[in-house]
Design an enzyme around this catalytic site. Structure first.
Site, short mmCIF file in Angstrom:
data_model
loop_
_atom_site.label_atom_id
_atom_site.label_comp_id
_atom_site.label_asym_id
_atom_site.label_seq_id
_atom_site.Cartn_x
_atom_site.Cartn_y
_atom_site.Cartn_z
N SER A 136 91.55 37.07 36.25
CA SER A 136 91.20 35.68 36.25
C SER A 136 91.81 34.76 37.21
O SER A 136 93.22 35.31 37.40
CB SER A 136 90.67 34.93 35.28
OG SER A 136 90.31 33.74 35.34
N TYR B 66 92.92 31.35 26.89
CA TYR B 66 92.36 32.14 27.99
C TYR B 66 93.37 32.38 29.12
O TYR B 66 93.22 33.66 29.46
CB TYR B 66 91.07 31.24 28.35
CG TYR B 66 90.32 31.86 29.54
CD1 TYR B 66 89.39 33.14 29.08
CD2 TYR B 66 90.73 31.85 30.88
CE1 TYR B 66 89.01 33.85 30.55
CE2 TYR B 66 90.09 32.64 32.04
CZ TYR B 66 89.10 33.54 31.54
OH TYR B 66 88.41 34.21 32.48
#
Length: 143
Positions: free
Chosen positions: A36, A49
């Site tokens: 990501s 995350y």
């Protein structure tokens, strides 16, 4: 936290564990891991995350180095997408967070097809060439 670690980090490890022996035996293959933009930066409320995505980046780079040293001819690519039209905003735990992220996604997100095309680009490189990391995001996305 557990779900985030289980999916984002352990999922990558289990996937590698499942395919790596086969690829080593056949002396070729291509592992593509999904990181990501959070593999490179973090932000408020994104600590766990981001930690999992930083982990995917570390796992991918280490695996790339190990397989290069072993002359296994296995390529490793980590994909680091920004805002892509997916269900990610709906996975947030608060309605305020979901609404805020969904508004940003509605304004900026690129279609998933764009990500698929970047993966195809990496896969279709000559066998002696490895695209190790792809960062893909909307042109207008600032972070």
């Amino acid at each position: 936290w557990d779900k985030c670690v289980d999916v984002n980090l352990k999922g990558v490890l289990y996937g590698i564990h499942a395919c790596l022996p086969i690829m080593r035996k056949q002396k070729c293959g291509h592992i593509i891991n999904t990181g990501s933009l959070s593999s490179h930066q973090t932000g408020l409320t994104c600590g766990v995350y981001a930690a999992t995505k930083f982990g995917v980046r570390a796992i991918s780079e280490t695996l790339r180095e190990e397989e290069a040293a072993a002359h296994s001819n296995i390529r490793v690519t980590m994909l680091a997408p920004g805002m892509v039209d997916t269900e990610l905003p709906q996975s947030l735990t608060t309605q305020e967070g979901r609404d805020g992220m969904q508004a940003a996604y509605n304004a900026l997100a690129i279609p998933a097809q764009s990500v698929a095309e970047s993966i195809a680009f990496a896969i279709n490189m000559p066998e002696h060439t490895s695209i190790n990391e792809i960062i893909i995001r909307p042109t207008a996305q600032q972070l």
